[in-house]
Enzyme design. Structure first.
Site, short mmCIF file in Angstrom:
data_model
loop_
_atom_site.label_atom_id
_atom_site.label_comp_id
_atom_site.label_asym_id
_atom_site.label_seq_id
_atom_site.Cartn_x
_atom_site.Cartn_y
_atom_site.Cartn_z
CE LYS A 41 -59.97 143.76 -13.79
NZ LYS A 41 -58.77 143.49 -14.59
CG ASP A 58 -59.97 147.98 -14.64
OD1 ASP A 58 -59.85 149.17 -14.99
OD2 ASP A 58 -59.04 147.32 -14.14
CD GLU A 119 -58.98 143.90 -17.88
OE1 GLU A 119 -58.14 144.52 -17.21
OE2 GLU A 119 -60.13 144.35 -18.11
N GLY A 122 -53.82 142.06 -13.30
CA GLY A 122 -52.39 142.30 -13.17
C GLY A 122 -51.62 141.72 -14.34
N PRO A 208 -51.96 155.08 -29.11
CG PRO A 208 -52.69 156.95 -30.30
CD PRO A 208 -52.83 155.45 -30.24
NE ARG A 209 -50.78 158.77 -21.79
CZ ARG A 209 -51.09 158.28 -20.60
NH1 ARG A 209 -51.04 156.97 -20.39
NH2 ARG A 209 -51.45 159.07 -19.62
#
Length: 231
Positions: A41, A58, A119, A122, A208-209
């Site tokens: 990142k 993150d 990654e 934003g 999914p969640r």
């Protein structure tokens, strides 16, 4: 720079829509193929000091999901504390974000691993300073792009605009992932169908969640991805 089959740039339709979760899940999925994988990142804002070391959620998630333990300075060349847009934070903290440094850090990581999942920060066009954006960073890295679509009202427009921006930069959209952001979203499958009909790249999965502990989320999310469609 020679391109590799398992290196990708992960972007999203917005911030807080699951880029880190998908990136970490991809690291898990790639490792099941017997490959050494590391996450990156390049820019992270919102770090806090713990035991004399800056930590960002993150970045920590990507580090935990990787099988290659690389230097933090390579995984996240620009780790800043204020939780705001990167160009604002960089100015506040007197940090000069430079694309050559990011590209050099990526090149060092690719020497240590078979796969590097990078990654973004934003959305796809977030400013990094007065001159460059996240789109410029993606272009400098020249990696195939994975788009994370946060499933909520308005996601179709956000996704299609982001696809246009990616292709306008001459980058390859390798695939996209639907990630459930709003569990109460109306007609999610109909939205996914509309996206599949309009995005000329394979859908790699629908996450999914996940009602599991944080340390298990990346591995569970990986079970909802099919990376065999990536070319």
């Amino acid at each position: 720079m020679q391109k590799r089959q398992h290196d990708f740039f992960v972007t999203g339709t917005d911030t807080e829509i699951g880029k880190t979760l998908v990136s970490a899940a991809m690291l898990h999925a790639i490792q099941t193929q017997g490959l050494r994988a590391v996450g990156m990142k390049p820019i992270a804002a919102g770090a806090e000091m713990r035991d004399g070391v800056l930590h960002n959620e993150d970045v920590d998630m990507l580090v935990a999901a990787a099988s290659v333990k690389a230097e933090l300075a390579l995984v996240c060349p620009y780790l800043m504390q204020t939780p705001a847009a990167p160009h604002i934070v960089a100015e506040l903290e007197h940090v000069k974000i430079e694309l050559p440094h990011i590209v050099n850090s990526y090149q060092q990581l690719r020497e240590q691993a078979d796969a590097v999942v990078v990654e973004g920060v934003g959305g796809f066009c977030v400013p990094l300073n007065a001159q460059v954006t996240t789109a410029d960073m993606a272009q400098a890295l020249a990696l195939p792009v994975i788009l994370v679509v946060g499933m909520r009202l308005g996601c179709i427009n956000h996704a299609l605009l982001t696809v246009e921006a990616i292709t306008a930069r001459g980058l390859k959209l390798a695939g996209w992932v639907a990630n459930t952001v709003d569990a109460n979203m109306l007609y999610p499958q109909e939205n996914i169908t509309a996206l599949r009909e309009r995005i000329v790249a394979p859908m790699l999965g629908h996450i999914p969640r996940l009602n599991v502990p944080d340390h298990e989320k990346a591995e569970v999310a990986a079970s909802h991805l099919d990376l065999s469609q990536l070319k």
